[in-house]
Structure formats: structure tokens, C-alpha cells
Design a protein around this motif. Structure first.
Motif, short mmCIF file in Angstrom:
data_model
loop_
_atom_site.label_atom_id
_atom_site.label_comp_id
_atom_site.label_asym_id
_atom_site.label_seq_id
_atom_site.Cartn_x
_atom_site.Cartn_y
_atom_site.Cartn_z
N ALA A 69 37.39 43.18 46.85
CA ALA A 69 36.22 42.45 46.35
C ALA A 69 35.16 43.41 45.85
CB ALA A 69 35.66 41.55 47.45
N SER A 70 35.00 44.56 46.51
CA SER A 70 33.98 45.52 46.08
C SER A 70 34.27 46.04 44.67
CB SER A 70 33.88 46.68 47.06
OG SER A 70 35.11 47.38 47.12
N LEU A 71 35.52 46.19 44.33
CA LEU A 71 35.90 46.63 42.99
C LEU A 71 35.49 45.58 41.95
CD1 LEU A 71 37.45 48.74 41.26
CD2 LEU A 71 39.51 47.42 41.73
N LEU A 72 35.81 44.33 42.23
CA LEU A 72 35.45 43.25 41.32
C LEU A 72 33.94 43.04 41.27
CD1 LEU A 72 38.29 40.71 42.12
CD2 LEU A 72 38.02 42.06 40.03
N ARG A 73 33.27 43.19 42.40
CA ARG A 73 31.80 43.07 42.42
C ARG A 73 31.17 44.13 41.52
NH1 ARG A 73 28.71 40.30 46.52
NH2 ARG A 73 30.08 39.35 48.05
N ASN A 74 31.70 45.35 41.60
CA ASN A 74 31.16 46.43 40.76
C ASN A 74 31.41 46.17 39.29
OD1 ASN A 74 30.22 47.86 42.96
ND2 ASN A 74 32.06 49.09 43.14
N GLU A 75 32.53 45.57 38.95
CA GLU A 75 32.86 45.27 37.56
C GLU A 75 32.08 44.07 37.02
OE1 GLU A 75 36.98 45.20 36.33
OE2 GLU A 75 37.51 46.44 38.05
N THR A 76 31.70 43.16 37.90
CA THR A 76 31.05 41.91 37.47
C THR A 76 29.82 41.62 38.32
OG1 THR A 76 32.47 40.63 38.93
CG2 THR A 76 33.24 40.92 36.66
N PRO A 77 28.82 42.51 38.32
CA PRO A 77 27.68 42.32 39.22
C PRO A 77 26.86 41.06 38.94
CG PRO A 77 27.22 44.06 37.65
CD PRO A 77 28.68 43.68 37.47
N ASP A 78 26.88 40.57 37.70
CA ASP A 78 26.09 39.39 37.36
C ASP A 78 26.89 38.10 37.45
OD1 ASP A 78 23.87 40.97 36.82
OD2 ASP A 78 24.49 41.30 34.75
N ASN A 79 28.09 38.17 37.99
CA ASN A 79 28.95 36.99 38.10
C ASN A 79 28.39 36.07 39.18
OD1 ASN A 79 31.29 35.31 38.94
ND2 ASN A 79 32.35 36.57 37.42
N LEU A 80 28.17 34.83 38.82
CA LEU A 80 27.58 33.86 39.73
C LEU A 80 28.46 33.58 40.95
CD1 LEU A 80 25.05 32.16 40.07
CD2 LEU A 80 26.10 30.40 38.64
N TYR A 81 29.76 33.85 40.85
CA TYR A 81 30.66 33.67 41.99
C TYR A 81 30.16 34.42 43.22
CZ TYR A 81 34.73 34.24 45.01
OH TYR A 81 35.56 34.26 46.09
N TRP A 82 29.67 35.65 43.03
CA TRP A 82 29.25 36.48 44.17
C TRP A 82 28.05 35.88 44.89
CZ3 TRP A 82 33.37 38.86 44.90
CH2 TRP A 82 34.10 39.43 43.86
N ILE A 83 27.22 35.16 44.17
CA ILE A 83 26.02 34.58 44.77
C ILE A 83 26.31 33.20 45.36
CG2 ILE A 83 23.69 33.75 44.27
CD1 ILE A 83 23.71 35.82 41.92
N ALA A 84 27.08 32.39 44.65
CA ALA A 84 27.22 30.98 45.01
C ALA A 84 28.46 30.65 45.83
CB ALA A 84 27.24 30.13 43.74
N VAL A 85 29.53 31.42 45.71
CA VAL A 85 30.80 31.02 46.31
C VAL A 85 31.34 32.04 47.32
CG1 VAL A 85 33.20 30.34 45.84
CG2 VAL A 85 31.38 29.71 44.24
#
Length: 183
Positions: A69-85
Motif C-alpha cells: 500500500a505504501s508503494l501505491l500511496r506514494n504513486e497516487t498521493p492525491d487519490n481519494l481512496y486513501w482518505i475515504a476508503v
């Protein structure tokens, strides 16, 4: 709540669970890792975790997952998934996620009771559209950038998730058009 809305909610939880399952660490070959943290997704999708041989989420073991998940978080920091889901990493994220969901629920209630302003309708639906687009983005990234990390079951789950979110995105856009045209 209408049957359609319940169906959309259940579908969202399903695909969110699929995303989560693809991000959690692997367990031993024939045994599931016990659920240490009570997590809606890991509890609700234990059958899927057995199919994919995945255990429950643990931030200490996050890097052992199919795709960290940390890899994907770094690639997509503005992705709403990380905040909402996504499963919150700490109390501050939990609080922010709960507040966001409460705000969405309040807007949803105003929209479906006919009391929302045009601006509130735009705010709610543009955010929901972004959420679905962002979840599709994550699935596409997993499929396109990390194919060597995915087994056949994971690929099928990603394809099913992409299909489901594409349909949900269309439904949300249709609902948006319906409500915005009523104002």
C-alpha cells in the motif's frame, strides 16, 4: 434507503475489499492469519482472503503484501481512496475519514430529500465521481505496473473490480445529471 442505494453501498464495500485484499500481506499457504484488528473489509471478505491466500492488514507487515500500500500511496498521493476508503493508519486518519463520510451522508440526505442547493449537488457528485475514478485508477495501476506480483485470482478480481467501478461511475454520472437537471 432505497434498494438501489443499498446495492451501490454493498458494491462499493465489495470493490473496496478487493482493493484492500490486494494490498494486504500474504499469509501461510493453508491457514488464514487471525484478524487482530476489527476491520469491516477483512471481516466481510474473509472468504476472498482465503481464495487469495491473504491475511489481515497490519501496517508493520504492509510491505509483504502483493503490492505494498505504501508503494501505491506514494504513486497516487492525491487519490481519494486513501482518505475515504483505505484502512486508516492512525487516530487522526480515522477521525478525518469518519468526518468525511458524515459530511457525505449529510449531503446525500439533503440531495435525496430535495433540500440541497445546486452547489451542494455539484459538490457531492463531483466528489463521488472522483472517488470512483480514483479507485479505477488504483486497479489500473496494479494491473499495468505490477503484473508480476499478481496471480490469476488477483487478476480476475482486478478485472471484476474495474468492470464494477466502471458501471458504478456511469450510474453516479447518470444520477448527477438527473439531480442537477432538476435544479
Amino acid at each position: 434507503m432505497s434498494f438501489r442505494k443499498i446495492t451501490i453501498l454493498v458494491s462499493s464495500l465489495f470493490v473496496g475489499g478487493v482493493l484492500l485484499l490486494l494490498l494486504v500481506p500474504s499469509s501461510s499457504k493453508n491457514a488464514a492469519v487471525p484478524n487482530s484488528g476489527k476491520n469491516v473489509f477483512s471481516e466481510g471478505f474473509s472468504a476472498f482472503s482465503n481464495i487469495l491466500n491473504l491475511g489481515s492488514f497490519s501496517s508493520a507487515q504492509e510491505e509483504e503484501g502483493l503490492i505494498p500500500a505504501s508503494l501505491l500511496r506514494n504513486e497516487t498521493p492525491d487519490n481519494l481512496y486513501w482518505i475515504a476508503v483505505a484502512t486508516p493508519r492512525d487516530a487522526a486518519e480515522t477521525k478525518a475519514q469518519n468526518e468525511l463520510r458524515e459530511d457525505w451522508a449529510a449531503l446525500y440526505g439533503k440531495i435525496y430529500s430535495g433540500k440541497a442547493t445546486r452547489e451542494e449537488i455539484v459538490e457531492y457528485f463531483t466528489t463521488q465521481i472522483k472517488l470512483h475514478e480514483d479507485q479505477l485508477e488504483l486497479l489500473k495501476i496494479m494491473e499495468d505496473r505490477y503484473p508480476e506480483r499478481l496471480n490469476d485470482d488477483s487478476r480476475r478480481m482486478i478485472l471484476a473490480g474495474k468492470d464494477l467501478y466502471a458501471k458504478k461511475l456511469k450510474n453516479v454520472k447518470d444520477e448527477y445529471e438527473k439531480h442537477i437537471n432538476q435544479k
